[in-house]
Design an enzyme around this catalytic site. Structure first.
Site, short mmCIF file in Angstrom:
data_model
loop_
_atom_site.label_atom_id
_atom_site.label_comp_id
_atom_site.label_asym_id
_atom_site.label_seq_id
_atom_site.Cartn_x
_atom_site.Cartn_y
_atom_site.Cartn_z
N ASP A 171 0.83 -1.02 -0.04
CA ASP A 171 0.16 -0.02 0.14
C ASP A 171 0.83 1.13 -0.06
O ASP A 171 1.47 1.54 0.88
CB ASP A 171 -0.91 -0.08 1.30
CG ASP A 171 -2.07 0.93 1.31
OD1 ASP A 171 -2.21 1.56 0.04
OD2 ASP A 171 -2.63 1.08 2.33
N ASP A 231 -10.08 5.23 -0.97
CA ASP A 231 -10.91 4.36 -0.07
C ASP A 231 -12.36 4.18 -0.14
O ASP A 231 -13.09 5.14 0.01
CB ASP A 231 -10.51 4.44 1.23
CG ASP A 231 -8.96 4.14 1.30
OD1 ASP A 231 -8.26 3.46 0.38
OD2 ASP A 231 -8.44 4.32 2.42
#
Length: 554
Positions: A171, A231
């Site tokens: 990530d 997100d």
């Protein structure tokens, strides 16, 4: 995870070669899908991840409890096999040999022992790491410190293999990083995993190479699954223009046009599921699951599996939708039609059946219809199996249902033969529209999908708010149509609006490269006052031959 908490700083994308010398319209095909052929992710992965519900509040005990719940609830036997420990599992420093260390107070038995526990339950072990010097939680000050893999890629990959890791979530959270930077960096870990001696599914979130409008490249050559949006949040539609966080409908709008990228070994990832976490109606939760299944998306739960209510279990355990998602062809559903409210998606299956989703994006019940031929079936006799009720009906070719607000009806269509469906707005490769005067692209500011948003020109960047699809005479972006307002005259600003089929949403692309309104036939798409600066408004003006009225489809 949570990578899009800060806006990325991106290098501009070169546009020098975009404008055709002749000024005539041209089309380039979408990039072919590529796949990381490492033997895993032959179908989209299924499982659970700790971040959505628990964030940094994780421990060995919690992960074991969640694994037990996955097994005891029957979720494992339905395919939910990966248990992914997200950020905040590690110490802030490596040991004297440079090896990663588990946080001893949170994971006192260590990560290998946890992996052994999960494997003993018939599950697979997923873990989190980041490619730079810090993990995301440290970047956002939600964890006192954790060390990224930068300079330790091979060492970390070997350590993960020794721990029995089956899935790596990698990530990127830095506010900077060009596409080339990230390709090189993510490829380092790809290659390190390949040389680790263990098959490990590789999942990446490329932060500054995607944002609210979608990814800037097909990452299938780098990773098995790769994030396409900011997100997720447990909301239907955030109604925001800054792109963070992303509601379910926002994510679907970005993800549907990416159908050509999905294949076994390489699937797009619209983020972990929010089903069972509140914030949406049961109907919206059902749509969430149905659309993730149709889009060949990873089915990674983000809820507390220990406390699932019956409605959540009913959704997550839907065997019909799981079978559609896990079909061995590994295809993502393509868009058959979309009028801005009623959306039809179709997914070809390995046995010749076709799954069709009738998705109602409006706030009231409506009838959504398509035909067997439109979704790629030939013949005159079909069986429709409702994925939610398991009820079957016979059809001679009509596929229709009354669909509640924000609802999705899914049928598995059997019988007849299969053909290639006709291209439609999102199954047709999208194009940028490049102004001959400036080399800049027609752009929907901030990727807003609000009716009345006025397009501008902006540096070409390939994002979804600059990708236009052409169906008949309509020109669409972000699920909206390019629209000439009622009563338009020379100087009226064009806008995007819900598609309605009106002549004010129809355009003719001429051989000279102009885009002429059908309803207002003397008016063409024009960059205001022949300006070339970013943010210049696009208007309607009396058709001529000036460069600020000529566009190339690239």
């Amino acid at each position: 995870m949570h990578s899009k908490r800060i806006r990325a700083i991106l290098a501009p994308v070169a546009t020098a070669a975009l404008v055709l010398a002749s000024g005539a319209a041209a089309v380039t095909a979408a990039a072919p899908a590529q796949a990381l052929e490492n033997g895993v992710a032959r179908t989209p992965p299924m499982g659970w991840n700790s971040w959505n519900t628990f964030g940094c509040n994780i421990s060995e005990s919690l992960i074991k409890q969640m694994a037990d719940a996955i097994v005891n609830s029957g979720m494992r036997d339905l395919g939910y096999q990966y248990v992914v420990v997200d950020d905040c599992w590690m110490n802030s420093t490596r040991d004297s040999a440079g090896n990663l260390q588990a946080n001893s107070s949170r994971f006192p038995s260590g990560m290998k022992a946890l992996g052994d526990y999960l494997h003993g339950k018939g599950l697979k072990f997923g873990i989190y790491q980041a490619p730079l010097d810090k993990t995301c939680a440290q970047y956002f000050n939600s964890y006192p410190g954790a060390t990224g893999a930068q300079g330790h890629e091979v060492q970390d990959a070997r350590q993960f293999a020794a721990w029995g890791v089956d899935y790596l979530k990698y990530d990127w959270c830095s506010p900077s990083g060009t596409i080339d930077d990230q390709v090189r960096t993510f490829a380092k870990m790809r290659d390190a995993l390949a040389s680790s001696g263990r098959q490990i599914l590789y999942s990446i979130n490329s932060n500054s190479v995607h944002d609210k409008t979608g990814p800037r490249r097909n990452w299938g050559d780098i990773a098995n699954i790769w994030r396409t949006t900011e997100d997720i949040t447990n909301e239907w539609d955030t109604g925001q223009t800054n792109g963070y966080p992303m509601g379910i409908q926002n994510i679907v709008n970005v993800t549907v046009p990416l159908a050509s990228y999905a294949k076994p070994g390489a699937f797009i990832d619209p983020d972990m599921m929010e089903i069972g976490r509140g914030g949406m109606t049961d109907t919206e939760m059902r749509s969430h699951f149905a659309l993730w299944a149709m889009m060949a998306s990873p089915l990674i739960m983000g809820n507390d599996v220990r406390t699932m209510d019956s409605a959540t279990q009913t959704i997550l355990k839907n065997a019909n939708l799981i079978a559609i998602n896990q079909d061995t062809l590994g295809l993502q559903a393509t868009q058959i039609s979309n009028d801005g409210t009623r959306r039809v998606l179709a997914k070809k299956l390995s046995n010749g059946d076709v799954a069709v989703a009738l998705f109602n994006q409006s706030g009231s019940t409506t009838t959504i219809s398509t035909t067997a031929s439109a979704i790629g079936k030939s013949g005159s006799s079909f069986t429709l199996t409702d994925a939610w009720t398991n009820a079957t009906t016979s059809s001679t070719g009509s596929i229709s249902a009354g669909v509640p607000a924000h609802g999705t009806v899914v049928y598995r269509v059997s019988g007849g033969g299969t053909v290639t469906p006709s291209p439609t707005p999102s199954s047709t490769p999208s194009s940028t529209l490049v102004s001959a005067a400036s080399g800049r692209c027609l752009d929907v500011p901030n990727s807003s999908t609000t009716n009345g948003t006025q397009p501008v020109i902006w540096d070409c960047n390939g994002q979804a708010n600059q990708r236009w699809t052409f169906s008949g005479q309509s020109i669409q972006a972000l699920g909206k149509c390019l629209d000439a307002p009622s009563g338009a005259t020379a100087g009226t600003k064009v806008q995007i609006w819900d598609c309605n089929g009106g002549t004010n949403q129809q355009w003719n692309l001429t051989a000279e490269g102009t885009i002429r309104s059908v309803q207002f036939s003397n008016l063409c798409l024009d960059v205001y006052n022949n300006n070339t600066a970013n943010g210049t408004t696009v208007i309607l003006w009396t058709c001529g031959s000036a460069a600020n009225q000529r566009w190339s489809r690239v």
